[in-house]
Design a protein around this motif. Structure first.
Motif, PDB file in Angstrom:
ATOM      1  N   VAL A  77       0.891  -1.156   0.000  1.00 14.82           N
ATOM      2  CA  VAL A  77       0.000   0.000   0.000  1.00 14.82           C
ATOM      3  C   VAL A  77       0.935   1.214   0.000  1.00 14.82           C
ATOM      4  CG1 VAL A  77      -1.832   1.218   1.224  1.00 14.82           C
ATOM      5  CG2 VAL A  77      -1.695  -1.288   1.342  1.00 14.82           C
ATOM      6  N   TYR A  78       0.910   1.937  -1.115  1.00 14.42           N
ATOM      7  CA  TYR A  78       1.916   2.978  -1.342  1.00 14.42           C
ATOM      8  C   TYR A  78       2.022   3.961  -0.168  1.00 14.42           C
ATOM      9  CZ  TYR A  78       4.610   6.463  -3.882  1.00 14.42           C
ATOM     10  OH  TYR A  78       5.595   7.320  -4.282  1.00 14.42           O
ATOM     11  N   GLY A  79       3.219   4.084   0.337  1.00 11.82           N
ATOM     12  CA  GLY A  79       3.446   5.047   1.421  1.00 11.82           C
ATOM     13  C   GLY A  79       3.050   4.536   2.795  1.00 11.82           C
ATOM     14  N   GLN A  80       2.362   3.373   2.845  1.00 10.75           N
ATOM     15  CA  GLN A  80       1.900   2.834   4.139  1.00 10.75           C
ATOM     16  C   GLN A  80       2.663   1.571   4.534  1.00 10.75           C
ATOM     17  OE1 GLN A  80      -0.436   4.512   5.924  1.00 10.75           O
ATOM     18  NE2 GLN A  80      -0.414   6.019   4.276  1.00 10.75           N
ATOM     19  N   THR A  81       2.703   0.604   3.591  1.00  8.06           N
ATOM     20  CA  THR A  81       3.418  -0.643   3.918  1.00  8.06           C
ATOM     21  C   THR A  81       4.704  -0.755   3.106  1.00  8.06           C
ATOM     22  OG1 THR A  81       2.310  -1.963   2.210  1.00  8.06           O
ATOM     23  CG2 THR A  81       1.207  -1.822   4.331  1.00  8.06           C
ATOM     24  N   GLY A  82       4.960   0.229   2.254  1.00 11.82           N
ATOM     25  CA  GLY A  82       6.155   0.213   1.408  1.00 11.82           C
ATOM     26  C   GLY A  82       5.963   1.181   0.257  1.00 11.82           C
ATOM     27  N   PHE A  83       6.773   1.024  -0.780  1.00 16.40           N
ATOM     28  CA  PHE A  83       6.629   1.870  -1.967  1.00 16.40           C
ATOM     29  C   PHE A  83       6.680   1.001  -3.213  1.00 16.40           C
ATOM     30  CE2 PHE A  83       8.556   4.957   1.020  1.00 16.40           C
ATOM     31  CZ  PHE A  83       7.605   5.968   0.941  1.00 16.40           C
ATOM     32  N   THR A  84       5.760   1.243  -4.141  1.00 16.66           N
ATOM     33  CA  THR A  84       5.906   0.638  -5.465  1.00 16.66           C
ATOM     34  C   THR A  84       6.619   1.659  -6.340  1.00 16.66           C
ATOM     35  OG1 THR A  84       3.635   1.358  -5.815  1.00 16.66           O
ATOM     36  CG2 THR A  84       3.994  -0.994  -5.496  1.00 16.66           C
ATOM     37  N   VAL A  85       7.439   1.150  -7.255  1.00 11.70           N
ATOM     38  CA  VAL A  85       8.214   2.056  -8.123  1.00 11.70           C
ATOM     39  C   VAL A  85       8.124   1.595  -9.567  1.00 11.70           C
ATOM     40  CG1 VAL A  85       9.851   2.756  -6.321  1.00 11.70           C
ATOM     41  CG2 VAL A  85      10.339   0.724  -7.677  1.00 11.70           C
ATOM     42  N   ASN A  86       8.342   2.547 -10.465  1.00 11.12           N
ATOM     43  CA  ASN A  86       8.255   2.253 -11.894  1.00 11.12           C
ATOM     44  C   ASN A  86       9.588   2.406 -12.612  1.00 11.12           C
ATOM     45  OD1 ASN A  86       5.299   1.781 -12.429  1.00 11.12           O
ATOM     46  ND2 ASN A  86       5.217   3.699 -11.293  1.00 11.12           N
ATOM     47  N   SER A  87      10.624   2.792 -11.907  1.00 14.41           N
ATOM     48  CA  SER A  87      11.910   3.009 -12.579  1.00 14.41           C
ATOM     49  C   SER A  87      13.045   2.726 -11.600  1.00 14.41           C
ATOM     50  CB  SER A  87      12.013   4.464 -13.048  1.00 14.41           C
ATOM     51  OG  SER A  87      12.075   5.309 -11.905  1.00 14.41           O
ATOM     52  N   LEU A  88      14.245   2.614 -12.154  1.00 12.39           N
ATOM     53  CA  LEU A  88      15.421   2.396 -11.295  1.00 12.39           C
ATOM     54  C   LEU A  88      15.697   3.635 -10.455  1.00 12.39           C
ATOM     55  CD1 LEU A  88      17.762   0.566 -13.807  1.00 12.39           C
ATOM     56  CD2 LEU A  88      16.264  -0.384 -12.046  1.00 12.39           C
ATOM     57  N   GLU A  89      15.476   4.799 -11.071  1.00 13.60           N
ATOM     58  CA  GLU A  89      15.696   6.051 -10.331  1.00 13.60           C
ATOM     59  C   GLU A  89      14.727   6.126  -9.156  1.00 13.60           C
ATOM     60  OE1 GLU A  89      15.374   5.824 -13.588  1.00 13.60           O
ATOM     61  OE2 GLU A  89      17.353   6.441 -14.309  1.00 13.60           O
ATOM     62  N   GLY A  90      13.462   5.732  -9.421  1.00 10.54           N
ATOM     63  CA  GLY A  90      12.449   5.737  -8.356  1.00 10.54           C
ATOM     64  C   GLY A  90      12.841   4.780  -7.248  1.00 10.54           C
ATOM     65  N   CYS A  91      13.367   3.642  -7.658  1.00 10.92           N
ATOM     66  CA  CYS A  91      13.776   2.632  -6.671  1.00 10.92           C
ATOM     67  C   CYS A  91      14.911   3.193  -5.800  1.00 10.92           C
ATOM     68  CB  CYS A  91      14.212   1.374  -7.422  1.00 10.92           C
ATOM     69  SG  CYS A  91      14.662   0.021  -6.341  1.00 10.92           S
ATOM     70  N   ALA A  92      15.909   3.787  -6.463  1.00  8.72           N
ATOM     71  CA  ALA A  92      17.059   4.347  -5.728  1.00  8.72           C
ATOM     72  C   ALA A  92      16.584   5.466  -4.794  1.00  8.72           C
ATOM     73  CB  ALA A  92      18.093   4.880  -6.713  1.00  8.72           C
ATOM     74  N   PHE A 109      10.660   6.512  10.281  1.00  4.65           N
ATOM     75  CA  PHE A 109       9.591   6.348   9.290  1.00  4.65           C
ATOM     76  C   PHE A 109       9.613   4.908   8.750  1.00  4.65           C
ATOM     77  CE2 PHE A 109       8.506   6.487   4.716  1.00  4.65           C
ATOM     78  CZ  PHE A 109       7.173   6.879   4.813  1.00  4.65           C
ATOM     79  N   ALA A 110      10.820   4.418   8.469  1.00  6.90           N
ATOM     80  CA  ALA A 110      10.958   3.057   7.932  1.00  6.90           C
ATOM     81  C   ALA A 110      10.460   2.030   8.950  1.00  6.90           C
ATOM     82  CB  ALA A 110      12.418   2.783   7.570  1.00  6.90           C
ATOM     83  N   ARG A 111      10.737   2.274  10.219  1.00  5.24           N
ATOM     84  CA  ARG A 111      10.314   1.343  11.267  1.00  5.24           C
ATOM     85  C   ARG A 111       8.782   1.271  11.348  1.00  5.24           C
ATOM     86  NH1 ARG A 111       8.836   0.963  16.279  1.00  5.24           N
ATOM     87  NH2 ARG A 111       8.581   3.213  16.477  1.00  5.24           N
ATOM     88  N   LYS A 112       8.149   2.465  11.302  1.00  8.49           N
ATOM     89  CA  LYS A 112       6.671   2.495  11.380  1.00  8.49           C
ATOM     90  C   LYS A 112       6.062   1.815  10.164  1.00  8.49           C
ATOM     91  CE  LYS A 112       5.669   6.324  14.425  1.00  8.49           C
ATOM     92  NZ  LYS A 112       6.138   7.707  14.338  1.00  8.49           N
ATOM     93  N   MET A 113       6.659   2.076   9.019  1.00  9.71           N
ATOM     94  CA  MET A 113       6.162   1.462   7.782  1.00  9.71           C
ATOM     95  C   MET A 113       6.255  -0.070   7.893  1.00  9.71           C
ATOM     96  SD  MET A 113       7.443   2.435   3.981  1.00  9.71           S
ATOM     97  CE  MET A 113       6.176   3.505   3.366  1.00  9.71           C
ATOM     98  N   GLY A 114       7.353  -0.536   8.464  1.00 10.57           N
ATOM     99  CA  GLY A 114       7.540  -1.978   8.645  1.00 10.57           C
ATOM    100  C   GLY A 114       6.476  -2.565   9.573  1.00 10.57           C
TER     101      GLY A 114
END
Ligand code: UDP
Length: 408
Positions: free
Chosen positions: A346-361, A373-378
């Motif tokens: 769930v974008y921004g809630q349980t992680g991030f989906t990405v469409n490009s390598l730049e987005g991933c980085a 933030f990463a801990r709460k998302m986890g």
């Protein structure tokens, strides 16, 4: 591949009472009452490697514990057969493939051969994926057959899908992992999400000591953030893209990258992809490429627990069990915006989906630079997985389908 250490962890339905969402264990007991003594057969193409085998190892004993007489059988084929079915797999996931008449013949010949020696005497037969799909010619009137498709068939190569469709249409129903994968078919279609088992060696709790000992075994540093992708070495998992994204991150953040994989017995392309990955990693001492045996469950568990950020940058994905596995361990996951990854993240809630390598980085850096933030998302990811992607829900989906749709 024939080997494989059995996961000896506990397999009773009761064992999930304190881990599954409230009410699930009682619901399972109640529904399964109606099906006690019924027989169920699962058929797929490999006992080790990949998500389907991973799930069947855990689903089968649980069905049995609930009183459903369940068997799991695996078709056998020559290397040529697996070459053909890998071509099928790639074509069904939308990659251009040349299929010859001889290839179709090899496929059907292997099916007939398996059909002759297998015992299909069961109330319900679930055939997993395209490799064994033509076995439906063995279907008897009194038994119900389901085709369980685990791959992303949203944009298949037409001729291959049309060929397969003739067999799929003979089933009593087809099960897909995503609404997007549903096809124009003359049989009922069902949506069932795959699942992970929180009590398996792959997902159970591990001590810090065990985790550190496994990092030490592979010489992975424990004093810098770890970015991890666990996947078969398969082009659709985009391991080369992960290395690119890591290299972008590495210019700014000190971290290491672990690519943990292996190959499935029914996947002949793995070796080539692994070589490409090794070449792309060059001599970067912070990239760890682990070619693991199919039973390295505790090792994968430990790596997922040790990771700071988990990636699943697939280009096509049926579901992506590795995403749920990491989320269950409280990790924020960055995944390609494809297939089943889109329902888990769930974008921004349980992680991030990405469409490009730049987005991933960019998202890797975002998470590395914001640990709270990463801990709460986890944490969100773990609870989301508990509600939606545990084996208890999966079993209940199957049982409900058998009662409500197959009239058992
Ligand atoms: N896996 C594994 N060893 C490996 C690579 C993957 O045990 O070297 C496991 C992984 O943990 C997951 C499954 O295999 O449980 C892969 O399932 P997924 O749905 O992610 O992908 P598939 O391989 O089925 O395309």
């Amino acid at each position: 591949m024939t080997g494989g250490r059995m996961d000896k962890s506990v397999m009773t339905w009761e064992a999930y009472r304190n881990i599954a969402p409230p009410g699930m264990v009682d619901l399972g007991h109640r529904i399964s009452e109606r099906l006690k003594g019924k027989t169920l057969l699962h058929v797929n193409s490999t006992r080790w490697g990949g998500g389907v085998a991973e799930m069947l190892h855990r689903l089968v004993p649980l069905f049995q514990d609930l009183g459903i007489d369940t068997r799991w059988d695996v078709i056998e084929g020559s290397p040529e057969f697996y070459q053909v079915t890998k071509g099928f797999h790639n074509a069904l996931q939308g990659q251009a493939q040349t299929m010859t008449t001889q290839m179709y013949e090899t496929y059907l010949k292997t099916s007939r051969k398996n059909g002759r020696k297998m015992d299909f005497n069961s109330d319900v037969v679930v055939i997993h994926d395209p490799q064994p799909a033509p076995l439906v010619y063995k279907k008897k009137k009194h038994s119900k057959w389901l085709w369980r498709c685990h791959i992303d068939v949203s944009r298949p190569q037409r001729n291959v899908w049309n060929f397969l469709k003739d067999y799929v249409s003979k089933y009593d129903g087809a099960i897909f992992s995503l609404p997007d994968f549903a096809k124009r078919l003359n049989i009922p279609q069902y949506l069932v999400y795959p699942s992970i088992d929180p009590l398996s060696d792959k997902n159970k709790e591990l001590s810090e000591k065990k985790i550190f000992s496994i990092l030490a075994k592979y010489n992975i540093p424990s004093d810098k953030p770890m970015i991890l992708q666990v996947s078969r070495f398969d082009q659709f998992k985009d391991p080369l893209g992960v290395i690119e994204a890591y290299k972008m991150v590495k210019k700014f953040n000190d971290c290491c990258l672990v690519l943990a994989g292996g190959s499935a017995a029914d996947d002949p392309e793995g070796m080539q992809v692994l070589n490409d990955v090794k070449n792309a990693a060059e001599k970067d001492e912070d990239i760890f490429i682990l070619d693991l045996p199919p039973d390295a469950n505790i090792e994968i568990n430990a790596l997922q627990r040790a990771a700071t950020v988990v990636i699943q940058k697939s280009l096509r994905e049926g579901f992506g069990l590795t995403v749920a596995e990491a989320m269950w361990k409280g990790k924020p996951v960055i995944g390609g915006f494809v297939g089943g990854i889109t329902v888990q993240i769930v974008y921004g809630q349980t992680g991030f989906t990405v469409n490009s390598l730049e987005g991933c980085a960019y998202r890797i850096r975002h998470l590395l630079n914001n640990p709270e933030f990463a801990r709460k998302m986890g944490q969100n990811a773990k609870e989301f997985t508990r509600r939606n992607f545990l084996i208890t829900r999966h079993i209940i989906d199957y049982l409900s389908l058998m009662i409500a749709n197959l009239n058992l």
